[in-house]
Design a protein around this motif. Structure first.
Motif: not given
Length: 68
Positions: A1-15, A26-35
């Motif tokens: 099952m896919i879970h999508i979580h909207e981030i409510q606070q500001i999180i700055w990331v380096t990509t 986006i969480d596709y389950g235990p066999h995949h990394n979170t997107i």
């Protein structure tokens, strides 16, 4: 099952494409990394990143990732 979580606070990331603000997880389950869905700071483009490809940047307010 896919879970999508909207981030409510500001999180700055380096990509691989520079700094950006994380918008969703986006969480596709235990066999995949979170997107992470990130808005690029320089041009506003929206990109998807594997959790291994990003780092949370320094946050002076919450005193996280400030180093020694």
């Amino acid at each position: 099952m896919i879970h999508i979580h909207e981030i409510q606070q500001i999180i700055w990331v380096t990509t691989p494409h520079g700094e950006g603000q994380a918008l969703f997880l986006i969480d596709y389950g235990p066999h995949h990394n979170t997107i992470w869905v990130v808005s690029n700071k320089s041009d506003g483009s929206i990109k998807h990143y594997d959790s291994n490809d990003i780092k949370v940047t320094k946050n002076f307010t919450l005193k996280s990732n400030l180093g020694g």
